[in-house]
Write a protein that holds these residues in place. Sequence first.
Motif, PDB file in Angstrom:
ATOM      1  N   LYS A  81       7.508   3.985   8.146  1.00 22.48           N
ATOM      2  CA  LYS A  81       7.392   4.144   9.598  1.00 22.48           C
ATOM      3  C   LYS A  81       6.000   4.614   9.993  1.00 22.48           C
ATOM      4  O   LYS A  81       5.389   4.090  10.933  1.00 22.48           O
ATOM      5  N   ARG A  82       5.460   5.577   9.278  1.00 25.31           N
ATOM      6  CA  ARG A  82       4.131   6.064   9.608  1.00 25.31           C
ATOM      7  C   ARG A  82       3.069   5.001   9.353  1.00 25.31           C
ATOM      8  O   ARG A  82       2.119   4.849  10.138  1.00 25.31           O
ATOM      9  N   GLU A 139      12.429   9.208   1.812  1.00 22.93           N
ATOM     10  CA  GLU A 139      10.971   9.351   1.784  1.00 22.93           C
ATOM     11  C   GLU A 139      10.279   8.012   2.010  1.00 22.93           C
ATOM     12  O   GLU A 139       9.253   7.947   2.715  1.00 22.93           O
ATOM     13  N   LEU A 140      10.816   6.955   1.452  1.00 18.14           N
ATOM     14  CA  LEU A 140      10.205   5.641   1.628  1.00 18.14           C
ATOM     15  C   LEU A 140      10.289   5.186   3.085  1.00 18.14           C
ATOM     16  O   LEU A 140       9.323   4.615   3.626  1.00 18.14           O
ATOM     17  N   GLU A 143       0.824  -1.200   0.000  1.00 25.08           N
ATOM     18  CA  GLU A 143       0.000   0.000   0.000  1.00 25.08           C
ATOM     19  C   GLU A 143       0.863   1.256   0.000  1.00 25.08           C
ATOM     20  O   GLU A 143       0.583   2.227  -0.721  1.00 25.08           O
ATOM     21  N   VAL A 144       1.924   1.250   0.800  1.00 27.96           N
ATOM     22  CA  VAL A 144       2.827   2.401   0.831  1.00 27.96           C
ATOM     23  C   VAL A 144       3.494   2.597  -0.528  1.00 27.96           C
ATOM     24  O   VAL A 144       3.606   3.722  -1.035  1.00 27.96           O
ATOM     25  N   ALA A 167       0.597   3.175  12.158  1.00 26.17           N
ATOM     26  CA  ALA A 167      -0.860   3.120  12.031  1.00 26.17           C
ATOM     27  C   ALA A 167      -1.386   1.688  12.053  1.00 26.17           C
ATOM     28  O   ALA A 167      -2.495   1.432  12.544  1.00 26.17           O
ATOM     29  N   ALA A 168      -0.598   0.743  11.513  1.00 26.44           N
ATOM     30  CA  ALA A 168      -1.020  -0.660  11.483  1.00 26.44           C
ATOM     31  C   ALA A 168      -0.598  -1.436  12.719  1.00 26.44           C
ATOM     32  O   ALA A 168      -0.814  -2.654  12.773  1.00 26.44           O
ATOM     33  N   ASP A 169      -0.007  -0.773  13.707  1.00 30.74           N
ATOM     34  CA  ASP A 169       0.449  -1.402  14.951  1.00 30.74           C
ATOM     35  C   ASP A 169       1.439  -2.541  14.661  1.00 30.74           C
ATOM     36  O   ASP A 169       1.319  -3.658  15.182  1.00 30.74           O
ATOM     37  N   ILE A 170       2.422  -2.238  13.787  1.00 29.84           N
ATOM     38  CA  ILE A 170       3.495  -3.185  13.478  1.00 29.84           C
ATOM     39  C   ILE A 170       4.764  -2.641  14.104  1.00 29.84           C
ATOM     40  O   ILE A 170       5.160  -1.498  13.845  1.00 29.84           O
TER      41      ILE A 170
END
Length: 369
Positions: free
Chosen positions: A310-311, A304-305, A253-254, A315-318
């Motif tokens: 990281k963000r 940037e990647l 997705e990223v 958000a996905a709690d990984i």
Amino acid sequence: MSLSVADAVLLAAGPSPSPTPSDTQPPRVPSLQDAQESATNAAGWVEQNWSTWLAIGLQVLLVLVIAAVLRVAVRRAITKLIDRMSRTAQSSDGSPLGGLLVNVERRRQRSQAIGSVLRSVASFLIMGTAALMILSAFNINLAPLLASAGVAGVAIGFGARNLVTDFLSGVFMILEDQYGVGDTIDAGVASGEVIEVGLRVTKLRGDNGEIWYVRNGEVKRIGNLSQGWATANVDVTVAATEDLDKVKSTLDEVAEKMGAEEPWNELLWGPIEVLGLDSVLLDSMVVRLSAKTMPGKSLTVERELRWRVKRAFDAADIRIVGGATAPVEEEPADPTAGMAAPSVYANTASPQSAAASPLTPPAPTSTTK
């Protein structure tokens, strides 16, 4: 009459010589007849040789005129050829890829360098040949001259071999288009951005702003970081307990979102691929992402990647671990764990303490008789 001895000696010697006038003659003044004879001889010599000198003069003049005309024509032809090559390269490199690989300043400097070398070589060959033809017209033996020039050339070449090596290396670097202005190269002895390309020296600007003057003859290998494409690789280390399917879907997705946004869609020359697990350790695993980027932009894409990954993982709690092996987290120690529980034995006045206290032996009594 008797003569004395002295008189007899004088008579035998004879009369004394009288002084003679000097043998030197006064300078002879040329007469009109002598001048007429000299003029007649000069006129006769000119009459006998004027045709030869006229032929030699006309031959020399013809050689000079032909050499000058040929030199101008060749130089103009070389200039037009270089200009045409530049226009052809500019029209064929109209695509974004071509415009990125070869910029205007680089093409201009390369064309000027090639044109200067070709014009100098052409002028040297034409004027050198004309000079030899003029000397041969005067019946001058060229064999000793050529031999001396050969020996002098060998001596000069041996003494200035480093300069010749630098010059030839610079010529071939420019002709082969190994690098140009604006390229980031690794020349072995120094690395940085090319700010000027010369036939003898190449100027590089380092990462800290310093300028390196690199002799072309000292360069044994060149790594051009501005040609073709670059590769951006990002390694993400997660805990071994994480769900791989969830990690892969988050990274996909990223990658898809970043490839569709500007200006990253121009810097990326291919989709960002999740290559899979690069390594698996006891308590962590490494997932690698890779993408083809514009030359010199791999570090920008990688930063940037990493930011986006990281963000997204937050958000996905990984959980992302900090190194190749994740440190084992231990529970904090209880400060009261080493303390005993409250007891009635702690009170010395309690019945339990009195019952548990040792019995004191009775004091010995003394008996008197």
